[in-house]
Structure formats: C-alpha cells, structure tokens
Enzyme design. Structure first.
Site, mmCIF file in Angstrom:
data_model
loop_
_atom_site.group_PDB
_atom_site.id
_atom_site.type_symbol
_atom_site.label_atom_id
_atom_site.label_comp_id
_atom_site.label_asym_id
_atom_site.label_seq_id
_atom_site.Cartn_x
_atom_site.Cartn_y
_atom_site.Cartn_z
ATOM 1 C CD GLU A 110 -2.019 2.148 -3.685
ATOM 2 O OE1 GLU A 110 -2.169 3.098 -4.580
ATOM 3 O OE2 GLU A 110 -1.591 2.498 -2.608
ATOM 4 C CG ASP A 145 -1.739 1.201 1.082
ATOM 5 O OD1 ASP A 145 -2.561 1.203 -0.009
ATOM 6 O OD2 ASP A 145 -1.929 1.843 2.080
ATOM 7 C CG ASP A 174 -9.086 3.918 -0.634
ATOM 8 O OD1 ASP A 174 -9.630 3.895 0.552
ATOM 9 O OD2 ASP A 174 -8.178 4.179 -0.383
#
Length: 489
Positions: free
Chosen positions: A330, A283, A379
C-alpha cells in the site's frame, strides 16, 4: 492470463439479522455472488478484535480474531447454542451498525456459549479445541491472559492495571473458546472460498494499539519509556488534505530490538495471517522504509520527523523463512525514491487509486502490470460521492470538473460509476479491486471511513439484503469477461 479482479467488502458490512455482518451464511452467500460475477478476489480489512473505537486498524491483538464476527447461526448449527436465544433478540438498524448495541447483545450470547461449551460440544469439536490451543499457544496463552486481566481491571488500559495475576481462570477459558470458535468458522469460510476459486486479500496494519496484548507482553519491541508509556507516537505528516497531519496514537516499533531478535515477532505475525488469507496487503508500506515519529506531547503532527526503518532486512528474512510471500504494497501517501526502491527490489505490486490518478484529463493509465488498481480504498469517498464533490465548471484547464469527466466518458451522471469501473478494468494492472459501494452506485452517506476522524459513522456502513441485484452482477460479469477474457470459477 494472470489478471484477476475482485471486490472490497469488510465482513462487518455484510447483511444479516443481528445488527452487523459476520462470517456465517451471508458471508457464504457473498462468496457465491463473487463467483457468479467472475470475481476471484475478496479484499477485507484487518479481522482482529477491535478496541473501543471499533476501527479494524486499532486492535487489541494482531493474532486474535474478532469474536464479534462469530456467526450465531453457525453456533446453532453446531449444537453450541439453542435457537430460542435468537428468536426474541433486539431490533437492529439494518443500514448502520450500532456497535454498542451489537456488542452487548452478542457478548451476552457468546459468554453463554463459552460456559456451556464443554457440555454441548461434540467429541470431535472438543478434540479440535484442544488441538487449536496446542497449535496456537505462541499467541493464544498471552492473549487469553490479557483478556482476563483486562476484565479484572475494569477494562482499564494495562498501563493502569493494579491486578497483574489472573484471579478467575474462567475468563482465560472464555477467551480461548471464543478464539477457537472464530478460527473454526473462519477456516470453513476460507475453505468455501477455495472451492469457489476466490482468494482472500487480508490486511496487515504496520502498527498495533498501545493497549494490546502484543505491547503488554512485548514491551521491549516498542518505543516505550520505563513506565511503559509511549515515548513517541505514530502518524502522518501534514499534506494537502490535512494541514496538521495525522496523529494515530499507536506506539512505534523499536526496530533495533526487532533486528536483534531476528524479527521473530514479525515472522509469527506473517505466518499466522498467511494461514488465514491468501494475499496480504501491507498497510502504510512507507513505514517499512521510514517512519514518521511525533513527540507524544504534541497535539498535531507538524513537529514530527522521519526516521529510517530496516524494511530491507525484514523482508529478506521473511521471504527466506516463509514458503510463499504474496503481498501487496500500500504505497500511497508521501512516497519517495527509497520507498519505491524497497517495493521494486522485492517485486511487490503497488497500488493505483483512480480517485488520485484522475485528477486531470487526459488520465495516465499506463500502470505497471505488477500493480493493483482500485476505484477507491476504505479511506476514500465512494465514486459517486467523489464525483459529486467535483466542481461543475472551472476556468483552469488542468482542474478536473464534472463536465470534463462526463465528456471524457461520454455518459450521464447516473452511469459515471460504471464508466470509471470499466476504465479500471481497461488499465494494464494485473489486479482490479472495486469497493462494493461503487458497484452499488452509493453516495457519500455510504463512505466506510474518513481518515483522521473519530466518528460513529466510521466503519458502520452495511449492505442491504438483495441490494446487489442480478443486473449489477451481470454487468460486472460482462466487464470481467470483456477485459480479463479468462474467468476462473
């Protein structure tokens, strides 16, 4: 044929009778469904114990498992819990997680199980528990002490603790038993995934919470002042979506200290997660190349600054230490050449999110094979919600509208999500991930998270029992066979 596809669904969003998804029967059922649909990947969010905001990305430990995910039904099966405690349980909302209600209910039962563990556990399970404590001492001892001290200091953040030594060792044992139960159940589920040919894509947030066991016991590894308070905080700079940027409120890594310590904390962190999952999604990959530093007193992220991070040294050390280093970068957001160079120098696959790629027609679908394409992330809005947010018409030829999208795919509004899913499978990316909400055709009310907001709606969506119909399963199986050709069961 190396192409693979799968579904994004966090375990909390599974159906079940106790107010929240867990790692029991409904999780096994979901894995079976993945195999039926020809899917070989299950992407989840971080599975650590969450703080008061219930965000998977804000955990009190990067090593521990979320005890609220422990299956009560499996505890009954293992003889650790009498089923009578589940017969008259509270009535829960099946569509939305009421975290306060669920946590109160489950913790009352988990405490009961922990107190009677030695009495009820089989000899084999007691031996497994003892071995678990030995194998995981490097994080379990500190986490259990943190858990106990937090209880004895009325759940206050460690920065305000008055008691610094554990008074009641029962709290320490409680933490260790809950962690054993979580890891015992998780291993069973992971083994079932392997039997069904499904790999788990786990998620590693780059940052950890300030009020966490990690920071409390490793203050030298974070940018804190002499009192342990954050000198700076993490976040993201202003962008088109958020004019003031984002404040994440997490402490920043003291990268010089990590380098001096040969990245020992990072090595332990990756080793532990790779024991639990098959692939790790990194992430906020940008932060390994450069991180955004915001003065702690600022109320917006406008006055932050970029600072270089030693991602190259870190990954060289990790790859030379760990036998397999299967990760996904990511690489979304303010991606610059240094981030791309870091990703490509280690041949990490990057991410392509169709909601960001389809901003204008014709779409660019010449994605690298070494990439993972998603219709959306945790998200993003759902595909249907995103479609509904588009303007109906527009004079600017470059602006995407509902009409242009429907004309491009030659379909009606009811079928638009399946057309975009089909488009994802038709790209050249070696990995395709679809959030379950997009398979189900859900609107914005089923969005999992809205970044930059603290809302009771975030993280609370759940799938319903039998909502994933045979028709949907067969449709996804058809697309998978059509585009991937080879199905690994």
């Amino acid at each position: 044929n190396n192409r693979q596809s799968g579904i994004l669904l966090h375990p909390t969003a599974l159906h079940g009778p106790y107010g929240m998804g867990d790692i029991g029967p409904s999780a096994y059922e979901f894995i079976d469904s993945l195999a039926e649909m020809g899917q070989t990947l299950w992407q989840i969010l971080p599975i650590g114990p969450t703080d008061i905001y219930n965000s998977p990305y804000s955990s009190i430990s990067t090593f521990a498992g979320n005890h609220i995910l422990i299956s009560l039904d499996l505890l009954v099966k293992d003889g650790l819990l009498d089923s009578k405690y589940l017969k008259n349980h509270v009535i829960f909302n099946e569509k939305i997680i009421d975290f306060e209600k669920v946590i109160t209910f489950k913790m009352s039962i988990l405490r009961l199980v922990c107190k009677s563990f030695i009495e009820n556990a089989s000899m084999e399970m007691k031996q497994s528990f003892d071995q678990f404590c030995v194998d995981n001492f490097y994080w379990l001892d500190e986490y259990s002490k943190y858990w106990a001290l937090k209880k004895e200091n009325d759940k206050a953040s460690w920065i305000h603790w008055e008691l610094l030594e554990v008074q009641n060792m029962e709290y320490v044992n409680e933490a260790k038993i809950m962690q054993f139960l979580f890891h015992h159940q998780w291993k069973g589920l992971h083994d079932h995934c392997k039997e069904k040919g499904v790999k788990i894509i786990g998620d590693m947030p780059i940052y950890v919470g300030h009020d966490s066991s990690d920071v409390y016991f490793n203050r030298n590894l974070f940018q804190l002042d002499d009192d342990g308070k954050m000198a700076w905080q993490s976040g993201a700079p202003p962008c088109d979506f958020q004019g003031n940027g984002q404040l994440w409120g997490s402490p920043l890594h003291d990268w010089e200290s990590h380098v001096e310590n040969d990245f020992i904390w990072w090595k332990k962190r990756f080793k532990k997660l790779f024991e639990m999952v098959d692939i790790i999604r990194l992430d906020h990959f940008i932060g390994y190349s450069r991180y955004y530093r915001i003065p702690i007193e600022e109320e917006t992220a406008i006055n932050g600054e970029w600072v270089q991070a030693p991602g190259n040294k870190l990954f060289q050390e990790l790859i030379s230490t760990l036998p397999k280093f299967n990760v996904i970068a990511e690489d979304l957001g303010d991606v610059t050449e240094d981030v791309i160079n870091l990703r490509d120098s280690f041949n990490f696959p990057g991410m392509r999110v169709l909601q960001f790629e389809m901003d204008k027609i014709p779409f660019h679908d010449d994605f690298s094979k070494n990439s993972i394409v998603c219709t959306g992330t945790h998200d993003n809005d759902t595909l249907r919600g995103w479609f509904e947010s588009l303007p109906n018409h527009g004079k600017d030829k470059l602006i995407l509208t509902k009409k242009k999208l429907l004309n491009f795919f030659n379909c009606n509004e009811e079928n638009i999500h399946w057309k975009i899913i089909d488009f994802a499978f038709n790209t050249s990316s070696n990995m395709i991930i679809i959030p379950l909400q997009d398979i189900l055709g859900k609107d914005s009310s089923s969005r999992f998270n809205e970044p930059g907001t603290i809302s009771m709606q975030n993280w609370s969506w759940r799938m319903q029992n039998e909502e994933l119909t045979d028709l949907m399963k067969n449709k996804l199986l058809y697309l998978t066979k059509k585009h991937l050709k080879k199905i690994n069961h």
